[in-house]
Design an enzyme around this catalytic site. Structure first.
Site, PDB file in Angstrom:
ATOM      1  N   GLY A 177       0.709  -1.174  -0.109  1.00 37.76           N
ATOM      2  CA  GLY A 177       0.009   0.043  -0.094  1.00 37.76           C
ATOM      3  C   GLY A 177       0.603   1.197  -0.227  1.00 37.76           C
ATOM      4  N   GLY A 179       2.737   2.738  -2.446  1.00 42.86           N
ATOM      5  CA  GLY A 179       3.077   3.242  -3.810  1.00 42.86           C
ATOM      6  C   GLY A 179       2.055   4.451  -4.023  1.00 42.86           C
ATOM      7  CB  CYS A 182      -0.626   1.311  -4.056  1.00 40.23           C
ATOM      8  SG  CYS A 182      -1.344  -0.315  -3.542  1.00 40.23           S
TER       9      CYS A 182
END
Length: 347
Positions: A177, A179, A182
């Site tokens: 999570g 990124g 993301c």
């Protein structure tokens, strides 16, 4: 239900404290590292940075460009088999990972490519590395590729890091999570602060002679430095390498002084609506998108960005007196910021 109250940190929560140094110049430091991989048994030397296996960033053109800097690329898994065969036959691929998921289609494609071209590095990539199916798939790939360097993930805790190392993984990919494109944390509530994930997973992997790759969360060169300071052996970048000539995203142009010039490029997560429409015909009825699509400024050749990243790492090393990149975790002291009482972590 369990609540853990231990402090967990992201890159934005800390700075690296400077220390006295005898280094006179950024030229005095060595940002290369040499690794001998636990299961594959081979050695590799270079700058341990990896372009992420996203279809915009993990391109063959990016692999050629980053190899010139001694850095690595995880090719995206959507290249056709014939293109991969040609690439692995013709190119120097010591710095290139072949990427795949866990489907039988992915497995058969790998076998088809390997039957016709040498593939020495594999990236087994799933969003959730905690499933028993994934661990079993890692064992299967290791059994059939005993000499390959295998990078697998993603996970964020020491227990699964150890499980994947013992299953045959050389490099554990760390991050759920963090990124920039993301949305897993937003959509599912699942995740782990990236700096703490690196620290904990690196401790677990190094105890078994494995390595870790920090995947996601870096937005500036200083975050790359913090990842190395936290114990990451490799750092994987997506957004920081997006928007370059070597990428494959759609480019938006504008008319300026009578000329058509590039100004922005599309960048998206591989679980986004964009990616799933492109490769799977849309978002399946049983799931939701966990990625977003954005535009990033067009930035020309990746060479300039790589020089900034490598220059930032070199400068960090002079601030803490680390001659070699391998020394950075031992020389790193993190200071917690953003609170009334700063807290010091590290050596």
């Amino acid at each position: 239900m369990i609540i853990e109250s231990d402090l967990k940190l992201d890159f934005k929560d800390v700075l690296i404290r400077p220390k006295r140094s005898t280094l006179a110049s950024r030229n005095d430091v060595d940002i290369r590292r040499t690794f001998r991989f636990l299961h594959g048994g081979s050695e590799w030397t270079g700058f341990p940075l990896i372009a992420a296996n996203m279809d915009v960033v993990g391109t063959m053109a990016m692999a050629r460009a980053l190899s010139a800097f001694g850095a690595m690329t995880a090719l995206h898994k959507h290249y056709p088999a014939e293109a991969l065969v040609d690439f692995f036959r013709q190119e120097d691929t010591a710095n290139v990972f072949y990427s795949l998921g866990t489907t039988e289609t992915d497995y058969e494609k790998l076998r088809a490519v390997k039957s016709r071209a040498p593939v020495g590095k594999l990236c087994l990539d799933v969003a959730n590395g905690y499933t028993e199916k994934f661990v079993q798939f890692v064992r299967r790939i290791r059994d059939e590729n005993p000499d390959a360097v295998i990078m697998a993930g993603n996970v964020v805790t020491g227990d699964m890091t150890e499980a994947l190392v013992l299953a045959g993984t050389d490099i554990i990919k760390v991050g759920i999570g963090p990124g920039s494109v993301c949305t897993t944390r937003k959509m599912t509530g699942v995740g782990y602060p990236q700096l703490s994930a690196i620290i904990e997973c690196a401790d677990a992997a190094h105890g078994l002679k494995g390595q870790v790759c920090a995947d996601g969360g870096c937005t500036v060169p200083g975050d790359v430095s913090k990842a190395y300071g936290a114990g990451a052996d490799f750092v994987m970048l997506g957004g920081m390498l997006a928007g370059h000539d070597e990428c494959e995203g759609d480019i938006r142009y504008e008319e300026r002084d009578g000329e058509r010039v590039p100004v922005a490029m599309a960048f998206y997560g591989m679980s986004s609506d964009t990616a799933m429409k492109k490769y799977a015909g849309g978002v399946a009825a049983y799931r939701a998108s966990e990625g977003k699509t954005v535009e990033v400024p067009y930035r020309g050749p990746v060479e300039g960005t790589m020089q900034e990243i490598m220059g930032g790492v070199r400068s960090m090393m002079t601030y803490i007196g680390a001659t070699r990149l391998k020394e950075v975790p031992k020389r790193t002291t993190f200071i917690r910021v953003g609170s009334q009482l700063n807290t010091v972590f590290g050596a």
